[in-house]
Design a protein around this motif. Structure first.
Motif, PDB file in Angstrom:
ATOM      1  N   UNK A  71      18.928  16.818 -15.492  1.00 44.95           N
ATOM      2  CA  UNK A  71      20.016  16.852 -16.482  1.00 44.95           C
ATOM      3  C   UNK A  71      20.348  15.458 -16.994  1.00 44.95           C
ATOM      4  N   UNK A  72      20.184  14.438 -16.141  1.00 45.30           N
ATOM      5  CA  UNK A  72      20.454  13.051 -16.534  1.00 45.30           C
ATOM      6  C   UNK A  72      19.162  12.249 -16.434  1.00 45.30           C
ATOM      7  N   UNK A 101      34.728  14.439 -16.754  1.00 49.91           N
ATOM      8  CA  UNK A 101      33.843  14.458 -17.919  1.00 49.91           C
ATOM      9  C   UNK A 101      32.385  14.452 -17.467  1.00 49.91           C
ATOM     10  N   UNK A 102      32.082  13.682 -16.437  1.00 43.95           N
ATOM     11  CA  UNK A 102      30.707  13.586 -15.943  1.00 43.95           C
ATOM     12  C   UNK A 102      30.206  14.945 -15.446  1.00 43.95           C
ATOM     13  N   UNK A 103      31.044  15.650 -14.675  1.00 41.77           N
ATOM     14  CA  UNK A 103      30.640  16.958 -14.158  1.00 41.77           C
ATOM     15  C   UNK A 103      30.467  17.968 -15.287  1.00 41.77           C
ATOM     16  N   UNK A 105      26.744  21.282 -18.219  1.00 39.89           N
ATOM     17  CA  UNK A 105      26.360  21.733 -19.553  1.00 39.89           C
ATOM     18  C   UNK A 105      24.901  21.398 -19.839  1.00 39.89           C
ATOM     19  N   UNK A 106      24.500  20.163 -19.546  1.00 45.65           N
ATOM     20  CA  UNK A 106      23.119  19.758 -19.825  1.00 45.65           C
ATOM     21  C   UNK A 106      22.135  20.430 -18.877  1.00 45.65           C
ATOM     22  N   UNK A 107      22.547  20.670 -17.650  1.00 45.86           N
ATOM     23  CA  UNK A 107      21.663  21.350 -16.694  1.00 45.86           C
ATOM     24  C   UNK A 107      21.396  22.778 -17.150  1.00 45.86           C
ATOM     25  N   UNK A 108      22.448  23.458 -17.633  1.00 44.62           N
ATOM     26  CA  UNK A 108      22.272  24.822 -18.126  1.00 44.62           C
ATOM     27  C   UNK A 108      21.346  24.856 -19.338  1.00 44.62           C
ATOM     28  N   UNK A 109      21.544  23.914 -20.264  1.00 41.73           N
ATOM     29  CA  UNK A 109      20.685  23.843 -21.453  1.00 41.73           C
ATOM     30  C   UNK A 109      19.254  23.509 -21.060  1.00 41.73           C
ATOM     31  N   UNK A 138      15.779  21.508 -28.274  1.00 42.98           N
ATOM     32  CA  UNK A 138      15.009  21.114 -27.095  1.00 42.98           C
ATOM     33  C   UNK A 138      15.828  20.189 -26.206  1.00 42.98           C
ATOM     34  N   UNK A 139      15.967  20.599 -24.936  1.00 39.09           N
ATOM     35  CA  UNK A 139      16.801  19.841 -24.018  1.00 39.09           C
ATOM     36  C   UNK A 139      16.105  18.549 -23.611  1.00 39.09           C
ATOM     37  N   UNK A 140      16.902  17.530 -23.413  1.00 40.75           N
ATOM     38  CA  UNK A 140      16.376  16.256 -22.941  1.00 40.75           C
ATOM     39  C   UNK A 140      17.418  15.651 -22.015  1.00 40.75           C
TER      40      UNK A 140
END
Length: 446
Positions: free
Chosen positions: A127-128, A208-210, A215-219, A369-371
């Protein structure tokens, strides 16, 4: 000859039914090729009559050298033009005239979206980006150090360093900061305003970090393009879990058969050995929808299939680029004019418009596309955290200097001397704390 006695060319045009190039609509025909023919007729001022090819094929050469299909009818001058997704090849160019391509295509792979590779053990870190994780670690250590320093400097937090034990050791500060980041909490909490400012800033940063992480992990996990097991022909040749094949007797099969590329040769040899050819495009699509099968075909056709069948996706890699052209009788003067008109339509954006019109997708738009999240996406929160840490340390210093100034007045000593004594007492950490802890333990035993 028109009624106004002007001579106008009337061309006999061949086509065959294939969605979305040419389709029947009552007694009329519609589709990409019909729209293209209409635009060309407007530009070159000719009329046309359209009929379907008799044998329903594009045109192949038999053992005797004779051609069937649309190419055969044009060779025999039974028609003036053949407008369809006709691939421009050397063999066809020898017997008929071909215009400049009106559409580019190539060879690609179609498969189900849910054919994905197994998740890796550490995929939750995707995710990061690595830089973001390093920044978070630096922010965590910086916050823990700031809390530890502020808890020692602030007299509101540690009023009697000679007799009291400081609860915010460096190890406890690390534990407290980690607990706050995971929304668990770990007491005791800071009492001084300086320490509370740092903690509140860290809580906001962690919240905010969580939110960004989940959100990014799900995407990231839901992104088909990142999870596809086969991203190209190299992946297809190197795996054994997915069967693959192409249309029997097609130009796509001939491309792999005649290729000197080792990867493409392996793909052809596997298809030949497994006899994984399909007899029609519909069969290839059906097998791809059933799963565990990758259908190799022309990218333009696969794009249309993916637009109509939302569970399928075409991989990004396209090889063997080629063009679709209009065929005419060899030496026809119309071909030059048609080529120029096609180029003009392309430059004006008309061909792109027709492509978007007839290849419109009925599927809901996929997520981008997730990045991995980059540090610059969180630069605002890193800045807020840095300001909070700086403000907290500055307040702790002000609290200490204010108390030192007050004590200097009461004790009638130099302000610098009192401040120096305070700092030496507060920064004398390990030995003093260990000694005080040992004395406390001895008293408890007694």
């Amino acid at each position: 000859i028109d009624d106004d006695s002007e001579v106008r060319i009337v061309l006999l045009c061949l086509t065959l039914q294939q969605d979305p190039y040419t389709m029947s609509k009552g007694s009329q025909m519609e589709g990409y090729c019909m729209d293209l023919l209409s635009e060309l007729a407007k530009k070159l001022d000719f009329k046309y009559n359209v009929h379907l090819v008799k044998d329903g094929s594009y045109g192949r050469q038999d053992e005797t050298g004779a051609w069937n299909g649309m190419i055969g009818e044009v060779v025999r001058k039974e028609a003036d033009l053949a407008i369809a997704p006709l691939t421009l090849t050397a063999a066809r160019e020898k017997v008929v005239g071909m215009t400049k391509p009106f559409m580019q295509t190539g060879i690609s792979i179609l498969l189900r979206k849910d054919i994905s590779e197994e998740a890796g053990i550490f995929d939750f870190l995707n995710a990061f980006s690595v830089e973001t994780w390093v920044g978070i670690l630096a922010a965590y250590l910086g916050t823990a150090i700031s809390i530890c320093v502020v808890a020692r400097l602030s007299p509101c937090e540690w009023s009697q360093p000679q007799t009291e034990e400081n609860s915010f050791t460096f190890s406890h500060s690390l534990w407290y900061t980690a607990g706050a980041l995971t929304l668990q909490g770990a007491g005791p909490h800071p009492k001084a305003l300086s320490g509370r400012i740092i903690c509140c800033t860290w809580w906001l940063f962690g919240l905010v970090l969580l939110a960004c992480y989940f959100s990014n992990l799900s995407t990231f996990q839901g992104s088909d393009s990142n999870q596809l097991m086969v991203k190209g022909f190299e992946d297809l040749a190197n795996q054994q879990g997915i069967e693959y094949g192409t249309l029997s007797g097609s130009s796509t099969l001939a491309f792999f058969k005649n290729s000197n590329n080792p990867t493409y040769r392996r793909i052809y040899e596997h298809m030949e050995r497994a006899k994984s050819f399909v007899s029609s495009m519909d069969e290839g699509v059906r097998r791809a929808k059933e799963g565990n099968f990758a259908f190799i075909g022309e990218s333009v056709s696969l794009d249309l299939v993916a637009a109509r069948h939302c569970e399928l996706v075409r991989v990004h890699e396209v090889i063997g680029m080629r063009g679709y052209s209009i065929a005419g009788t060899l030496g026809s003067p119309m071909l030059k004019n048609l080529s120029v008109a096609i180029l003009e339509l392309s430059e004006a954006g008309e061909l792109a418009y027709l492509r978007s019109k007839w290849w419109a997708s009925s599927c809901m738009a996929d997520a981008a596309k997730a990045s991995p999240l980059q540090p610059h996406s969180l630069k605002g929160m890193f800045l807020v955290l840095a300001l909070g840490l700086g403000l907290g340390v500055l307040l702790a210093v002000l609290e200490l200097t204010t108390k030192s100034r007050s004590n200097a007045r009461e004790q009638r000593k130099s302000y610098c001397t009192v401040l120096s004594d305070e700092l030496s007492q507060r920064l004398r950490t390990t030995a003093t704390n260990k000694k005080r802890s040992q004395e406390t333990a001895d008293k408890d035993k007694a």
